[in-house]
Write an enzyme that holds these catalytic residues in place. Structure first.
Site, mmCIF file in Angstrom:
data_model
loop_
_atom_site.group_PDB
_atom_site.id
_atom_site.type_symbol
_atom_site.label_atom_id
_atom_site.label_comp_id
_atom_site.label_asym_id
_atom_site.label_seq_id
_atom_site.Cartn_x
_atom_site.Cartn_y
_atom_site.Cartn_z
ATOM 1 N N LYS A 18 5.990 59.793 48.975
ATOM 2 C CA LYS A 18 4.734 59.041 48.869
ATOM 3 C C LYS A 18 3.555 59.798 49.486
ATOM 4 O O LYS A 18 2.485 59.881 48.897
ATOM 5 C CB LYS A 18 4.910 57.683 49.554
ATOM 6 C CG LYS A 18 3.646 56.855 49.663
ATOM 7 C CD LYS A 18 3.957 55.459 50.159
ATOM 8 C CE LYS A 18 4.505 55.458 51.575
ATOM 9 N NZ LYS A 18 3.460 55.491 52.606
ATOM 10 N N ARG A 132 18.652 67.877 55.643
ATOM 11 C CA ARG A 132 17.623 68.658 56.346
ATOM 12 C C ARG A 132 18.154 69.212 57.658
ATOM 13 O O ARG A 132 18.893 68.527 58.377
ATOM 14 C CB ARG A 132 16.410 67.780 56.663
ATOM 15 C CG ARG A 132 15.597 67.402 55.465
ATOM 16 C CD ARG A 132 14.413 66.613 55.959
ATOM 17 N NE ARG A 132 13.682 65.973 54.885
ATOM 18 C CZ ARG A 132 12.785 65.021 55.080
ATOM 19 N NH1 ARG A 132 12.512 64.603 56.306
ATOM 20 N NH2 ARG A 132 12.154 64.486 54.062
ATOM 21 N N ARG A 176 16.304 52.507 57.732
ATOM 22 C CA ARG A 176 14.888 52.477 57.355
ATOM 23 C C ARG A 176 14.718 52.059 55.901
ATOM 24 O O ARG A 176 13.785 51.342 55.549
ATOM 25 C CB ARG A 176 14.247 53.846 57.592
ATOM 26 C CG ARG A 176 14.047 54.142 59.077
ATOM 27 C CD ARG A 176 13.565 55.542 59.299
ATOM 28 N NE ARG A 176 12.194 55.734 58.860
ATOM 29 C CZ ARG A 176 11.664 56.926 58.578
ATOM 30 N NH1 ARG A 176 12.396 58.012 58.674
ATOM 31 N NH2 ARG A 176 10.417 57.030 58.212
#
Ligand SMILES: [Zn+2]
Length: 220
Positions: A18, A132, A176
């Site tokens: 986003k 990551r 989340r």
């Protein structure tokens, strides 16, 4: 789409890309990207009355109220650089905030052009984020699939061991995402009922997502 102004709300789960699209669209349409998180942090840093109030709330583990967030956004969109529109990123988060935004705009005879939701499967987000790796020493970032370090789990630059950031851990990401969906589902319904919601599938390739977003906006 009206060419003289552009007022957009962006929705997207953490990790859906986003922020990247918000930045790109802000540049493309020459309108500011308004992130309430950024405004609040700046206020705290500058020590303004608002910043002091927010700092105290956060230190006491409390959330900033809808009323305060709405006041902040109201002030911000009244500024001169928002004359031709804005990209709202991170606001509204609740139905009362969405209604307040509508009122703020109505007072100025304005409306939103669209609410763009960037949709990515939760499982894709989890695999992207959990892959990551970061180097704590020099800050370089890697990905076990998309940007592999040359030498095992060691940094290409400084050969330090790579680590997973707390925010990128699978259970944290899933938590989340769950919170995001719970919070956003009513908002999406609200905007869909007003005919403003545009959903675009977020792809792995940034250029593909950007193309899909641009096409959706052109068709407004
Ligand atoms: Zn390093």
């Amino acid at each position: 789409m009206k060419t003289n102004s552009f007022r957009l709300v962006l929705l997207g789960a953490p990790g859906a890309g986003k922020g990247t699209q918000a930045e790109r669209l802000a540049e493309k349409f020459s309108v500011p990207q308004i992130s309430t998180g950024v405004i609040l942090r700046a206020a705290i840093e500058a020590g303004t009355p608002l910043g002091l109030k927010v700092k105290e709330l956060i230190e006491n583990g409390k959330l900033v109220s809808d009323e305060d967030v709405v006041a902040i956004v109201g002030q911000r969109i009244a500024e001169k650089d928002c004359e031709n529109g804005f990209i709202l990123d991170g606001f509204p988060r609740t139905i009362p905030q969405a209604e307040a935004l509508e009122n703020l705009l109505e007072e100025r005879g304005l409306t939103l052009d669209a609410v763009l939701s960037i949709e990515v499967n939760d499982s894709d987000i989890v695999s992207r984020m959990s892959g990551r790796r970061v180097c704590k020493k020099c800050g370089a970032s890697y990905h076990v699939v998309y940007k592999r370090p040359r030498n095992g789990n060691l940094c290409d630059n400084c050969s330090s061991e790579l680590t997973i950031r707390e925010d990128d851990k699978v259970e944290v990401v899933m938590g989340r995402l769950e919170a995001y969906h719970k919070q956003t589902a009513p908002l999406k319904e609200y905007y869909a009922a007003k005919g403003l919601l545009v959903a675009v599938e977020g792809k792995e390739e940034l250029s593909e997502t950007s193309a899909a977003v641009d096409e959706a906006l052109e068709n407004l």
